[in-house]
Design a protein around this motif. Structure first.
Motif, PDB file in Angstrom:
ATOM      1  N   LEU A  58       0.836  -1.204   0.000  1.00  0.00           N
ATOM      2  CA  LEU A  58       0.000   0.000   0.000  1.00  0.00           C
ATOM      3  C   LEU A  58       0.870   1.253   0.000  1.00  0.00           C
ATOM      4  O   LEU A  58       0.597   2.202  -0.746  1.00  0.00           O
ATOM      5  N   ASP A  59       1.905   1.251   0.815  1.00  0.00           N
ATOM      6  CA  ASP A  59       2.809   2.409   0.873  1.00  0.00           C
ATOM      7  C   ASP A  59       3.452   2.683  -0.488  1.00  0.00           C
ATOM      8  O   ASP A  59       3.693   3.834  -0.845  1.00  0.00           O
ATOM      9  N   LEU A  60       3.761   1.636  -1.237  1.00  0.00           N
ATOM     10  CA  LEU A  60       4.371   1.808  -2.557  1.00  0.00           C
ATOM     11  C   LEU A  60       3.354   2.231  -3.620  1.00  0.00           C
ATOM     12  O   LEU A  60       3.664   3.049  -4.487  1.00  0.00           O
ATOM     13  N   LEU A  61       2.170   1.665  -3.560  1.00  0.00           N
ATOM     14  CA  LEU A  61       1.191   1.877  -4.624  1.00  0.00           C
ATOM     15  C   LEU A  61       0.401   3.172  -4.466  1.00  0.00           C
ATOM     16  O   LEU A  61       0.045   3.805  -5.470  1.00  0.00           O
ATOM     17  N   MET A  62       0.149   3.578  -3.238  1.00  0.00           N
ATOM     18  CA  MET A  62      -0.691   4.762  -3.025  1.00  0.00           C
ATOM     19  C   MET A  62      -0.159   6.014  -3.737  1.00  0.00           C
ATOM     20  O   MET A  62      -0.932   6.695  -4.420  1.00  0.00           O
ATOM     21  N   PRO A  63       1.124   6.337  -3.638  1.00  0.00           N
ATOM     22  CA  PRO A  63       1.609   7.531  -4.349  1.00  0.00           C
ATOM     23  C   PRO A  63       1.481   7.411  -5.869  1.00  0.00           C
ATOM     24  O   PRO A  63       1.230   8.403  -6.556  1.00  0.00           O
ATOM     25  N   GLU A  64       1.648   6.199  -6.392  1.00  0.00           N
ATOM     26  CA  GLU A  64       1.519   5.987  -7.836  1.00  0.00           C
ATOM     27  C   GLU A  64       0.086   6.254  -8.300  1.00  0.00           C
ATOM     28  O   GLU A  64      -0.136   6.905  -9.320  1.00  0.00           O
ATOM     29  N   VAL A  65      -0.878   5.733  -7.551  1.00  0.00           N
ATOM     30  CA  VAL A  65      -2.283   5.933  -7.905  1.00  0.00           C
ATOM     31  C   VAL A  65      -2.647   7.409  -7.753  1.00  0.00           C
ATOM     32  O   VAL A  65      -3.325   7.985  -8.613  1.00  0.00           O
ATOM     33  N   GLU A  66      -2.183   8.025  -6.679  1.00  0.00           N
ATOM     34  CA  GLU A  66      -2.498   9.434  -6.454  1.00  0.00           C
ATOM     35  C   GLU A  66      -1.934  10.310  -7.573  1.00  0.00           C
ATOM     36  O   GLU A  66      -2.615  11.190  -8.090  1.00  0.00           O
ATOM     37  N   GLU A  67      -0.703  10.049  -7.958  1.00  0.00           N
ATOM     38  CA  GLU A  67      -0.082  10.832  -9.034  1.00  0.00           C
ATOM     39  C   GLU A  67      -0.855  10.671 -10.340  1.00  0.00           C
ATOM     40  O   GLU A  67      -1.123  11.649 -11.041  1.00  0.00           O
ATOM     41  N   ARG A  71      -3.458  13.715 -12.368  1.00  0.00           N
ATOM     42  CA  ARG A  71      -3.264  14.184 -13.742  1.00  0.00           C
ATOM     43  C   ARG A  71      -4.573  14.265 -14.517  1.00  0.00           C
ATOM     44  O   ARG A  71      -4.623  14.870 -15.582  1.00  0.00           O
ATOM     45  N   LEU A  72      -5.615  13.645 -13.995  1.00  0.00           N
ATOM     46  CA  LEU A  72      -6.911  13.670 -14.683  1.00  0.00           C
ATOM     47  C   LEU A  72      -7.665  14.954 -14.345  1.00  0.00           C
ATOM     48  O   LEU A  72      -7.415  15.566 -13.304  1.00  0.00           O
ATOM     49  N   PRO A  73      -8.610  15.343 -15.202  1.00  0.00           N
ATOM     50  CA  PRO A  73      -9.412  16.536 -14.901  1.00  0.00           C
ATOM     51  C   PRO A  73     -10.172  16.366 -13.578  1.00  0.00           C
ATOM     52  O   PRO A  73     -10.544  15.253 -13.198  1.00  0.00           O
ATOM     53  N   LYS A  74     -10.394  17.481 -12.902  1.00  0.00           N
ATOM     54  CA  LYS A  74     -11.035  17.441 -11.580  1.00  0.00           C
ATOM     55  C   LYS A  74     -12.431  16.821 -11.610  1.00  0.00           C
ATOM     56  O   LYS A  74     -12.867  16.256 -10.624  1.00  0.00           O
ATOM     57  N   ASP A  75     -13.140  16.931 -12.718  1.00  0.00           N
ATOM     58  CA  ASP A  75     -14.495  16.385 -12.793  1.00  0.00           C
ATOM     59  C   ASP A  75     -14.539  14.971 -13.371  1.00  0.00           C
ATOM     60  O   ASP A  75     -15.598  14.449 -13.686  1.00  0.00           O
ATOM     61  N   ASN A  76     -13.397  14.309 -13.442  1.00  0.00           N
ATOM     62  CA  ASN A  76     -13.293  12.974 -14.008  1.00  0.00           C
ATOM     63  C   ASN A  76     -13.703  11.930 -12.968  1.00  0.00           C
ATOM     64  O   ASN A  76     -13.175  11.921 -11.851  1.00  0.00           O
ATOM     65  N   ILE A  77     -14.620  11.044 -13.333  1.00  0.00           N
ATOM     66  CA  ILE A  77     -15.125  10.041 -12.390  1.00  0.00           C
ATOM     67  C   ILE A  77     -14.043   9.047 -11.954  1.00  0.00           C
ATOM     68  O   ILE A  77     -13.932   8.766 -10.763  1.00  0.00           O
ATOM     69  N   PRO A  78     -13.203   8.496 -12.861  1.00  0.00           N
ATOM     70  CA  PRO A  78     -12.138   7.607 -12.393  1.00  0.00           C
ATOM     71  C   PRO A  78     -11.194   8.303 -11.409  1.00  0.00           C
ATOM     72  O   PRO A  78     -10.707   7.677 -10.469  1.00  0.00           O
ATOM     73  N   ARG A  79     -10.937   9.592 -11.609  1.00  0.00           N
ATOM     74  CA  ARG A  79     -10.100  10.348 -10.668  1.00  0.00           C
ATOM     75  C   ARG A  79     -10.763  10.360  -9.296  1.00  0.00           C
ATOM     76  O   ARG A  79     -10.137  10.065  -8.282  1.00  0.00           O
ATOM     77  N   TYR A  80     -12.043  10.701  -9.277  1.00  0.00           N
ATOM     78  CA  TYR A  80     -12.784  10.786  -8.019  1.00  0.00           C
ATOM     79  C   TYR A  80     -12.775   9.429  -7.303  1.00  0.00           C
ATOM     80  O   TYR A  80     -12.525   9.351  -6.097  1.00  0.00           O
ATOM     81  N   CYS A  81     -13.022   8.369  -8.038  1.00  0.00           N
ATOM     82  CA  CYS A  81     -13.065   7.024  -7.442  1.00  0.00           C
ATOM     83  C   CYS A  81     -11.699   6.613  -6.894  1.00  0.00           C
ATOM     84  O   CYS A  81     -11.599   6.059  -5.796  1.00  0.00           O
ATOM     85  N   ALA A  82     -10.641   6.890  -7.649  1.00  0.00           N
ATOM     86  CA  ALA A  82      -9.294   6.537  -7.192  1.00  0.00           C
ATOM     87  C   ALA A  82      -8.929   7.325  -5.938  1.00  0.00           C
ATOM     88  O   ALA A  82      -8.367   6.762  -4.987  1.00  0.00           O
ATOM     89  N   LEU A  86      -8.080   5.955  -2.199  1.00  0.00           N
ATOM     90  CA  LEU A  86      -6.876   6.342  -1.464  1.00  0.00           C
ATOM     91  C   LEU A  86      -7.224   6.775  -0.041  1.00  0.00           C
ATOM     92  O   LEU A  86      -6.520   6.440   0.909  1.00  0.00           O
ATOM     93  N   GLY A  87      -8.315   7.519   0.105  1.00  0.00           N
ATOM     94  CA  GLY A  87      -8.756   7.911   1.438  1.00  0.00           C
ATOM     95  C   GLY A  87      -9.107   6.698   2.282  1.00  0.00           C
ATOM     96  O   GLY A  87      -8.762   6.628   3.469  1.00  0.00           O
ATOM     97  N   GLU A  88      -9.761   5.744   1.669  1.00  0.00           N
ATOM     98  CA  GLU A  88     -10.109   4.493   2.352  1.00  0.00           C
ATOM     99  C   GLU A  88      -8.838   3.747   2.766  1.00  0.00           C
ATOM    100  O   GLU A  88      -8.734   3.233   3.885  1.00  0.00           O
ATOM    101  N   ALA A  89      -7.862   3.692   1.891  1.00  0.00           N
ATOM    102  CA  ALA A  89      -6.602   3.003   2.193  1.00  0.00           C
ATOM    103  C   ALA A  89      -5.886   3.686   3.354  1.00  0.00           C
ATOM    104  O   ALA A  89      -5.370   3.002   4.254  1.00  0.00           O
ATOM    105  N   ARG A  90      -5.856   4.995   3.357  1.00  0.00           N
ATOM    106  CA  ARG A  90      -5.198   5.711   4.455  1.00  0.00           C
ATOM    107  C   ARG A  90      -5.886   5.408   5.786  1.00  0.00           C
ATOM    108  O   ARG A  90      -5.229   5.234   6.815  1.00  0.00           O
ATOM    109  N   GLY A  91      -7.207   5.332   5.743  1.00  0.00           N
ATOM    110  CA  GLY A  91      -7.950   4.984   6.951  1.00  0.00           C
ATOM    111  C   GLY A  91      -7.621   3.585   7.445  1.00  0.00           C
ATOM    112  O   GLY A  91      -7.431   3.362   8.644  1.00  0.00           O
TER     113      GLY A  91
END
Length: 129
Positions: A58-67, A71-82, A86-91
């Motif tokens: 998780l520590d390795l993958l989370m920054p990759e997914v976040e980055e 890069r996606l537009p703010k209103d992009n659904i895959p961005r929002y879901c990812a 990430l918030g769930e993973a941090r919890g």
């Protein structure tokens, strides 16, 4: 570190992409023991090691997914879901196993499920199968 240009992943520097197959093997060890038929049931020490491994993945993958998501537009659904994942993973990483007899395995499975979801997001966002 993986960078995307359009829809094609580009690797910068000498870092290699996350080893999703290894991550999924660890996930399956907890979530689908039949996927690894030769593996005996987990002992307490093995479960602790596997849980630490999942946390490391998780520590390795989370920054990759976040980055990739950033890069996606703010209103992009895959961005929002990812980002929600990430918030769930941090919890999950802030949690501790319950002191009940099944607490450690339940905690490990929660980590495995959120890691599995992040692997899916990584593959979707990076264009990797």
């Amino acid at each position: 570190m993986t960078h995307r240009t359009g829809t094609t992943p580009v690797t910068a520097g000498v870092e290699s992409p996350p080893d999703i197959a290894t991550m999924r093997d660890a996930i399956n060890r907890l979530l689908d023991p039949e996927a690894v038929p030769e593996a005996p049931p987990l002992e307490a020490e093995e479960l602790e090691t596997l849980t630490l491994q999942l946390r490391g993945h998780l520590d390795l993958l989370m920054p990759e997914v976040e980055e990739a998501a950033q890069r996606l537009p703010k209103d992009n659904i895959p961005r929002y879901c990812a980002l929600a994942c990430l918030g769930e993973a941090r919890g999950k990483l802030r949690e501790q196993p319950s002191p009940t007899p099944h607490g450690p395995v339940a905690y490990g499975r929660r980590l495995a499920r959120v890691l599995n979801a992040l692997c899916d997001h990584y593959e979707a966002l990076s264009g990797c199968p």
